[in-house]
Design a protein around this motif. Sequence first.
Motif, short mmCIF file in Angstrom:
data_model
loop_
_atom_site.label_atom_id
_atom_site.label_comp_id
_atom_site.label_asym_id
_atom_site.label_seq_id
_atom_site.Cartn_x
_atom_site.Cartn_y
_atom_site.Cartn_z
N THR A 47 0.95 -1.29 -0.02
CA THR A 47 0.15 0.20 -0.05
C THR A 47 0.87 1.16 -0.05
O THR A 47 1.17 1.62 1.19
CB THR A 47 -1.05 -0.07 1.30
N GLY A 48 1.31 1.71 -0.90
CA GLY A 48 2.27 2.70 -1.55
C GLY A 48 3.56 2.48 -0.98
O GLY A 48 4.54 3.20 -1.08
N HIS A 49 3.95 1.22 -0.95
CA HIS A 49 5.58 0.89 -0.47
C HIS A 49 6.44 1.10 -1.68
O HIS A 49 7.61 1.61 -1.81
CB HIS A 49 5.44 -0.63 0.12
N PHE A 50 5.75 0.83 -2.89
CA PHE A 50 6.41 1.05 -4.07
C PHE A 50 7.07 2.40 -4.38
O PHE A 50 8.17 2.64 -4.72
CB PHE A 50 6.09 0.36 -5.37
N LYS A 51 6.04 3.42 -4.20
CA LYS A 51 6.42 4.78 -4.21
C LYS A 51 7.52 5.16 -3.22
O LYS A 51 8.44 5.85 -3.47
CB LYS A 51 5.01 5.52 -3.98
N LYS A 52 7.38 4.60 -2.00
CA LYS A 52 8.30 4.67 -0.98
C LYS A 52 9.64 4.31 -1.24
O LYS A 52 10.42 4.90 -1.04
CB LYS A 52 7.60 4.15 0.38
N LEU A 53 9.52 3.25 -1.82
CA LEU A 53 10.86 2.51 -2.29
C LEU A 53 11.61 3.79 -3.27
O LEU A 53 12.73 4.00 -3.04
CB LEU A 53 10.74 1.13 -3.12
N LEU A 54 10.93 4.18 -4.23
CA LEU A 54 11.43 5.07 -5.20
C LEU A 54 12.29 6.27 -4.55
O LEU A 54 13.21 6.79 -4.85
CB LEU A 54 10.64 5.43 -6.31
N LYS A 55 11.25 6.83 -3.60
CA LYS A 55 11.93 8.01 -3.03
C LYS A 55 13.17 7.72 -2.08
O LYS A 55 14.01 8.18 -2.20
CB LYS A 55 10.71 8.42 -1.78
N THR A 56 12.93 6.36 -1.50
CA THR A 56 14.21 5.94 -0.52
C THR A 56 15.35 5.76 -1.38
O THR A 56 16.59 6.14 -0.93
CB THR A 56 13.75 4.46 0.04
N LEU A 57 15.41 5.28 -2.83
CA LEU A 57 16.50 5.00 -3.46
C LEU A 57 16.99 6.54 -3.72
O LEU A 57 18.43 6.70 -3.54
CB LEU A 57 15.98 4.47 -4.81
N ARG A 58 16.46 7.33 -4.20
CA ARG A 58 16.90 8.74 -4.22
C ARG A 58 17.51 9.37 -3.09
O ARG A 58 18.73 9.90 -3.13
CB ARG A 58 15.78 9.66 -4.80
N LYS A 59 16.86 9.24 -1.91
CA LYS A 59 17.36 9.58 -0.60
C LYS A 59 18.78 8.88 -0.32
O LYS A 59 19.67 9.47 0.17
CB LYS A 59 16.33 9.38 0.36
N LEU A 60 18.80 7.50 -0.50
CA LEU A 60 19.96 6.80 -0.40
C LEU A 60 21.10 7.27 -1.25
O LEU A 60 22.27 7.21 -0.88
CB LEU A 60 19.59 5.38 -0.67
N HIS A 61 20.81 7.44 -2.54
CA HIS A 61 21.90 8.07 -3.44
C HIS A 61 22.67 9.12 -2.81
O HIS A 61 23.71 9.64 -2.93
CB HIS A 61 21.35 7.94 -4.78
N LYS A 62 21.66 10.20 -2.50
CA LYS A 62 22.04 11.65 -1.80
C LYS A 62 23.16 11.16 -0.75
O LYS A 62 23.97 11.81 -0.49
CB LYS A 62 20.97 12.32 -1.37
N SER A 63 22.88 10.30 0.09
CA SER A 63 23.57 10.01 1.48
C SER A 63 24.95 9.20 1.06
O SER A 63 25.74 9.24 1.95
CB SER A 63 22.92 9.10 2.27
N ARG A 64 25.05 9.07 -0.08
CA ARG A 64 26.33 8.26 -0.68
C ARG A 64 27.37 9.38 -0.69
O ARG A 64 27.34 10.33 -1.44
CB ARG A 64 26.27 7.56 -2.11
N PRO A 65 28.49 9.07 0.03
CA PRO A 65 29.61 9.93 -0.11
C PRO A 65 30.17 10.20 -1.46
O PRO A 65 30.18 9.31 -2.06
CB PRO A 65 30.77 9.30 0.88
N ASP A 66 30.49 11.54 -1.53
CA ASP A 66 31.14 11.84 -2.97
C ASP A 66 32.30 10.90 -3.60
O ASP A 66 32.15 10.47 -4.50
CB ASP A 66 31.62 13.32 -3.08
N GLU A 67 33.21 10.66 -2.52
CA GLU A 67 34.20 10.01 -2.74
C GLU A 67 33.78 8.49 -3.35
O GLU A 67 34.46 8.02 -4.24
CB GLU A 67 35.14 9.57 -1.63
N LEU A 68 32.90 8.06 -2.98
CA LEU A 68 32.28 6.57 -3.03
C LEU A 68 31.52 6.64 -4.43
O LEU A 68 31.51 5.79 -5.30
CB LEU A 68 31.56 5.97 -1.98
N LYS A 69 30.85 7.76 -4.87
CA LYS A 69 30.01 8.17 -5.91
C LYS A 69 31.20 7.98 -6.93
O LYS A 69 30.65 7.38 -8.24
CB LYS A 69 29.46 9.28 -5.86
N ALA A 70 32.24 8.50 -6.89
CA ALA A 70 33.26 8.86 -7.96
C ALA A 70 33.67 7.46 -8.13
O ALA A 70 34.01 6.94 -9.23
CB ALA A 70 34.22 9.87 -7.67
#
Length: 633
Positions: A40-63
């Motif tokens: 019940t709305g979990h998939f939408k929540k997953l999409l938001k979570t993915l974006r939030k989690l990517h933002k939380s990844r340190p820049d050095e690791l993103k590189a």
Amino acid sequence: MLSEKAKPKDPAVLFDLRMATNLTLIKDLFLTLYPKGKETGHFKKLLKTLRKLHKSRPDELKAQDIKRLHSGNWYQSEQLVGMQLYVDRFAKDLKTLEGKLGYFEALGVNFLHLMPLTKRPQGENDGGYAVNDYVGIDKRFGTKKDLLKLSSTLREKNMYVMLDFVVNHTSDEFPWAEKAKSGDRKYQEFYYTYAERDIPDLFEQTLPEVFPETSPGNFTFIPEMQRWVMTVFNSYQWDLNYTNPEVFLAMLENLVKLVNLGVDVVRFDALAFLWKKIGTISQNLPEAHTLISLFRMCLQVVAPGSILLAEAIVSPTDILKYFGEGLRKGNECEIAYNASLMAILWNSIATKKAALLHKSLTNVASKPEDCTWVNYIRCHDDIGLGLDDRFITELGWNPQGHRKFLLDYYCQQLNWSPAKGLPFMYNPKTGDGRITGSAASLLGLERGLEGNDQEMVQKAIDKIILLHSIVLSFGGIPMIYAGDEIGTLNDYTFLNETDKKEDSRWVNRPKQDWALVKKLDDMQHPQSVIYNRIKSLIALRKRLPVLADRSNPLIHHCGNEHLFVFERKGNEKSLLIICNFDESEQVFDSGFLERLGYLKDQSFYEIIGGAHIRLNSGFISIAPYGMLWIQRP
Ligand code: GLC
């Protein structure tokens, strides 16, 4: 194909691209597990979570993620050599471990599996596999800052780190478990909890027991909440209920927090158990594969530089499925433990024959191209006899009788056996049991030294090198268990510790013997011989790009049942590896080498000894427990 210049470099843009590419698959996996109605709305929540989690990844690791996406399968390189260790038993804590990096560098090890570091209950905690926290570091090892510092130093040195993600269960002290105990319904549904015995009884009809001696049954009654909770492993390890999408979402966040500490490989602990269903053994279920693939695809979007290792100690055919099958091929785990090879190597030592190795390896399908194995002979766990009954029968042995022979051989029931192991979880109801002990003690070094039996000591050394030479060349990441490189013997001190004495796996979780390490230049010690021979094999591996795991090994039969033969092929000169599992010298027909193209002008090149060997008869001989690495001319 885009030119290097035209490739987008902005991590946010790349995240969107990865999201767009994988969205359909992620949605499909998610809705297979959590169909509309349940979600019940979990998939939408997953999409938001993915974006939030990517933002939380340190820049050095993103590189680093981007670099790895462009640089191919780093985990298949012949340059990788791993070591598994307990930080507190090897060093003292994370800081002192950093001071020991020179030891790994000297040996040639550049990939570290650090055993669980996070908070756990006082007293029994299954060596940290009962977690109170997924990222909070237990005081005994230091702090999160120390871990970040270590992972960053390792990155600078081009070394890699693997940590566990205990994905199947938490401890009974984990905050969710505490809330469940206090009566919070939401968190009771994070686990499999039941007020009555009817459902647990139905489960019990088909669920096997993992720890029958110390933790029989699969449910534990919790007086505080007056409910039964599923505890497949120990009674203090509560199985997570992944039929609840909230659990998946919360665990995905924990997984990303873990990889954001600079983790290159995540060891997905006990992943075969992730989905439970009444009427089944609740291992390797299709839903477990869907769930792992879902974790994997989400990680691919958020942190593509980090990959997964499957800790699935199951049958050979079932292990392969963790690389992903059909449409999911390559979309589950990139790496899996080669538990089958490990178990059959121990079988081959006891029987002195390679027949079962040959039969098993030629009958199981090959792994997908982009995946690889962790090859090992010992780890912190027991040796399970996961051998295929069909193959044992085809060799003319009785499967039950043969397993009993192996248990007796390794666990001090046969007076002629050099092995000094202990039984683990012997189940008198089924006659099943597993084996534990250090590699050196299982191979006769302990008995040989005790009895001052030079011949037994020499054979033990040769067997230790033989097994290591196989894991170093078979294809995949060789993972040396810390201490094995210096022939460490069984450690019986666990018998005096209340929270350990019931678990004989502790006999093989010794402290690193630094006093001995200081003496490794003195070749009088068997341990020095072991160390130096392993060290030179590691160096040799790194000089042979054909050992990168780009193709599956070819298994050959040379007509002598004591010899195990495999060939590694690639763009470079092929290598033929012949190993003698017998205690006496063995011979094979030189025509075998000729047919495979390894003979030129009646001689061949053996690369470990670095010598051209000229034939003086139609047969080639190989020393007791010896090996030949023959390079194609
Ligand atoms: C894995 C670990 C083992 C642990 C179990 C339960 O199999 O290797 O040590 O007991 O998971 O977490």
